[in-house]
Design a protein around this motif. Structure first.
Motif, PDB file in Angstrom:
ATOM      1  N   LYS A  49      11.555  -0.832   0.849  1.00  0.00           N
ATOM      2  CA  LYS A  49      10.865  -2.049   0.419  1.00  0.00           C
ATOM      3  C   LYS A  49      10.327  -2.815   1.617  1.00  0.00           C
ATOM      4  O   LYS A  49       9.206  -3.323   1.609  1.00  0.00           O
ATOM      5  N   ALA A  50      11.133  -2.896   2.687  1.00  0.00           N
ATOM      6  CA  ALA A  50      10.694  -3.601   3.894  1.00  0.00           C
ATOM      7  C   ALA A  50       9.507  -2.899   4.526  1.00  0.00           C
ATOM      8  O   ALA A  50       8.563  -3.535   4.994  1.00  0.00           O
ATOM      9  N   THR A  53       6.470  -3.614   2.476  1.00  0.00           N
ATOM     10  CA  THR A  53       5.998  -4.972   2.728  1.00  0.00           C
ATOM     11  C   THR A  53       5.232  -5.037   4.035  1.00  0.00           C
ATOM     12  O   THR A  53       4.164  -5.638   4.134  1.00  0.00           O
ATOM     13  N   LYS A  54       5.793  -4.409   5.086  1.00  0.00           N
ATOM     14  CA  LYS A  54       5.131  -4.414   6.386  1.00  0.00           C
ATOM     15  C   LYS A  54       3.782  -3.715   6.304  1.00  0.00           C
ATOM     16  O   LYS A  54       2.795  -4.175   6.875  1.00  0.00           O
ATOM     17  N   HIS A  57       1.125  -5.893   4.836  1.00  0.00           N
ATOM     18  CA  HIS A  57       0.652  -6.960   5.697  1.00  0.00           C
ATOM     19  C   HIS A  57      -0.163  -6.441   6.869  1.00  0.00           C
ATOM     20  O   HIS A  57      -0.635  -7.223   7.682  1.00  0.00           O
ATOM     21  N   ASP A 113       2.287 -17.302   8.351  1.00  0.00           N
ATOM     22  CA  ASP A 113       2.934 -17.197   7.040  1.00  0.00           C
ATOM     23  C   ASP A 113       2.032 -17.745   5.942  1.00  0.00           C
ATOM     24  O   ASP A 113       1.866 -17.142   4.875  1.00  0.00           O
ATOM     25  N   ASP A 335       1.416 -14.204  -2.249  1.00  0.00           N
ATOM     26  CA  ASP A 335       2.139 -12.982  -1.880  1.00  0.00           C
ATOM     27  C   ASP A 335       3.632 -13.268  -1.979  1.00  0.00           C
ATOM     28  O   ASP A 335       4.213 -13.930  -1.121  1.00  0.00           O
ATOM     29  N   GLY A 336       4.256 -12.759  -3.029  1.00  0.00           N
ATOM     30  CA  GLY A 336       5.653 -13.061  -3.305  1.00  0.00           C
ATOM     31  C   GLY A 336       6.641 -12.487  -2.310  1.00  0.00           C
ATOM     32  O   GLY A 336       7.819 -12.836  -2.351  1.00  0.00           O
ATOM     33  N   THR A 337       6.185 -11.629  -1.392  1.00  0.00           N
ATOM     34  CA  THR A 337       7.089 -11.090  -0.374  1.00  0.00           C
ATOM     35  C   THR A 337       7.288 -12.072   0.789  1.00  0.00           C
ATOM     36  O   THR A 337       8.107 -11.831   1.662  1.00  0.00           O
ATOM     37  N   ILE A 338       6.516 -13.147   0.795  1.00  0.00           N
ATOM     38  CA  ILE A 338       6.604 -14.145   1.864  1.00  0.00           C
ATOM     39  C   ILE A 338       7.227 -15.409   1.287  1.00  0.00           C
ATOM     40  O   ILE A 338       6.847 -15.879   0.213  1.00  0.00           O
ATOM     41  N   LYS A 339       8.187 -15.968   1.999  1.00  0.00           N
ATOM     42  CA  LYS A 339       8.941 -17.121   1.527  1.00  0.00           C
ATOM     43  C   LYS A 339       8.024 -18.271   1.128  1.00  0.00           C
ATOM     44  O   LYS A 339       7.035 -18.559   1.800  1.00  0.00           O
ATOM     45  N   ASP A 343       4.233 -14.438  -6.528  1.00  0.00           N
ATOM     46  CA  ASP A 343       3.139 -13.549  -6.918  1.00  0.00           C
ATOM     47  C   ASP A 343       2.723 -13.712  -8.373  1.00  0.00           C
ATOM     48  O   ASP A 343       1.703 -13.166  -8.791  1.00  0.00           O
TER      49      ASP A 343
END
Length: 368
Positions: A49-50, A53-54, A57, A113, A335-339, A343
Motif C-alpha cells: 500500500k505504501a 501511494t508513493k 505521488h 502536502d 487525495d485520501g492517502t494524505i493527512k 477522497d
C-alpha cells in the motif's frame, strides 16, 4: 504555562467518549505547539500500500514550473525586524495575465502536502491559473499553524502582510492578473485566508473557506480551541463592524464556505456563524437565498450527500454554502492517502474554482 492550559482543557472534556477524547488530545497538542514524540525507526520494508501511494505521488509531472522561493519584508520597507515567508508557486506553461489562487495550508501541513492533497495544481494546469502556497515556518509554530487566534493577527499584523507581500511579488514577477486574485484554505489556513481578505478587500476578488473557525472570536491558543469547538458567544455578525468600514458601501467579499458535518475539530457551528458574518458583510437578506440543492457524490459506500445554498443579489452569486453530511476534518474530494484530505465527497477544489471564476476586482490604482 502551556502544560497548565493543556491540563485545564483536557480536564474539561474528560466526559467525552474515548474516540472524541483522543481527538481532543491531538487537537490540544497541535494548537499548543507540543513537539511530536520521537518514534523508533522500523526496519521492515514498505508495504504494498505504501509503495502504491508513493507511486501515485510520482506520476507524470505537470506542465509548467514548481518554484520554491520566499518573500522578504525588507523589500517593501516594512518595519524591522525584517521577516521572510517561504512559499511554493505552481505556474502553468504561459502564466502571463493568468488569475492567481492563493492556497493556505492547515496545521501539521506544508505547501507540498496541500498541493498534493487538494490536487489543485492539476486543476490549475487544466483551467489555466497560477497557484501560490505560502508556508508557515517551523520556527514560528512547531506544527506550522497560522496564528489566526492572536489579536494582532486579526487586526492585520503578524503573517498577514507577509502573505500579501508574497502575493504582490509573484503578481509583478510573472505578470499575473491582479484583478483575479483569490484566496482559499482549510482550518487555520482558512482562518488566515479570511483575515487576509478582510484586510485587503480591494485586492482579493473572492475567498474560499474549508472547515474554518469563525472570525474574530479567539484571543490566544486556549480560546481558539474553545471557538473551534463551540463558535463564539457573541454571534456571527458581531465582529464585522471594522471590516464593513474597510469594504465601504459598494465593495463586497464573495465567499464559498465548505464544512463537514462530522467534523469534531472545527465543529459545524463555526460555519453557521460564518454564514451570518458574510451575510452582514455582503448586506444580504434571507430573501436573497435561493432554493437549497441536495446532491450526492460518488457511488456505493463512498457516496457522500451534501447540500448547497446560494445567496444571490441582482444575479450575482455572493455567498455559496456547502454542507457535507459525513465529512470529518479533511479537504473534500482530495487525495485520501494524505493527512487531512478525504477522497470521498464533492471535489472542493473544483467547487471553489467554479465559484471564483464568477468574480474579479477592479484594477488596482497605480501610485503616482
Amino acid at each position: 504555562m502551556l502544560k497548565s492550559l493543556r491540563r485545564l482543557l483536557l480536564g474539561g472534556i474528560a466526559s467525552l467518549s474515548k474516540a472524541q477524547l483522543r481527538q481532543q488530545k491531538q487537537l490540544t497538542k497541535v494548537m499548543l505547539g507540543s513537539k511530536p514524540r520521537k518514534t523508533r525507526k522500523s526496519s521492515s520494508k514498505p508495504t504494498r500500500k505504501a509503495n502504491a501511494t508513493k507511486a501515485a505521488h510520482t506520476t507524470t509531472p505537470l506542465p509548467g514550473r514548481w518554484i520554491n522561493s520566499w518573500y522578504n519584508s525588507a523589500t517593501d520597507d516594512l518595519r524591522p525586524p525584517y521577516q521572510r515567508l517561504g512559499y511554493k508557486l505552481y505556474l502553468p506553461k504561459h502564466p502571463a495575465s493568468m488569475p492567481l489562487l492563493v492556497m493556505l495550508h492547515g496545521c501539521e501541513q506544508n505547501a507540498d502536502d496541500f498541493a498534493e492533497g487538494t490536487r489543485m495544481n492539476r486543476l490549475a494546469a487544466e483551467k489555466g491559473f497560477a497557484v501560490l502556497y505560502p508556508q508557515q515556518a517551523l520556527r514560528r509554530h512547531s506544527q506550522r499553524c497560522w496564528p489566526w487566534y492572536e489579536r494582532h493577527v486579526q487586526e492585520g499584523g503578524g503573517e498577514v502582510p507577509l502573505i500579501m507581500g508574497a502575493i504582490n511579488k509573484v503578481l509583478a514577477q510573472y505578470n499575473l492578473d491582479a484583478t483575479r486574485v483569490y484566496v482559499a484554505g482549510i482550518s487555520a489556513g482558512a482562518a488566515i485566508a479570511h483575515i487576509l481578505a478582510l484586510h485587503y478587500p480591494e485586492r482579493i476578488a473572492a475567498v474560499g473557506l474549508h472547515s474554518c473557525p469563525v472570525y474574530g472570536a479567539g484571543n490566544g491558543k486556549l480560546s481558539a480551541l474553545m471557538v473551534m469547538q463551540g463558535g463564539t458567544l457573541r454571534g456571527g455578525s458581531g465582529t464585522m463592524a471594522e471590516a464593513l468600514v474597510r469594504l465601504g458601501e459598494t465593495l463586497r467579499m464573495p465567499a464559498i464556505l465548505l464544512q463537514g458535518h462530522a467534523d469534531k475539530v472545527v465543529r459545524p457551528i463555526n460555519q453557521q456563524q460564518l454564514v451570518q458574518q458574510f451575510m452582514t458583510l455582503n448586506q444580504l437578506q434571507e430573501t436573497d437565498a435561493r432554493q437549497t440543492v441536495f446532491k450526492r457524490s460518488g457511488r456505493g459506500r463512498n457516496a457522500q450527500g451534501y447540500q448547497i445554498d446560494d445567496y444571490v443579489v441582482r444575479r450575482k452569486l455572493l455567498l455559496r454554502v456547502c454542507r457535507i453530511s459525513e465529512l470529518g476534518h479533511a479537504w473534500s474530494g482530495g487525495d485520501g492517502t494524505i493527512k487531512y484530505h478525504a477522497d470521498n465527497g464533492p471535489d472542493a477544489s473544483k467547487l471553489m474554482w467554479d465559484f471564483f471564476t464568477r468574480h474579479r476586482r477592479a484594477a488596482p490604482r497605480q501610485s503616482m
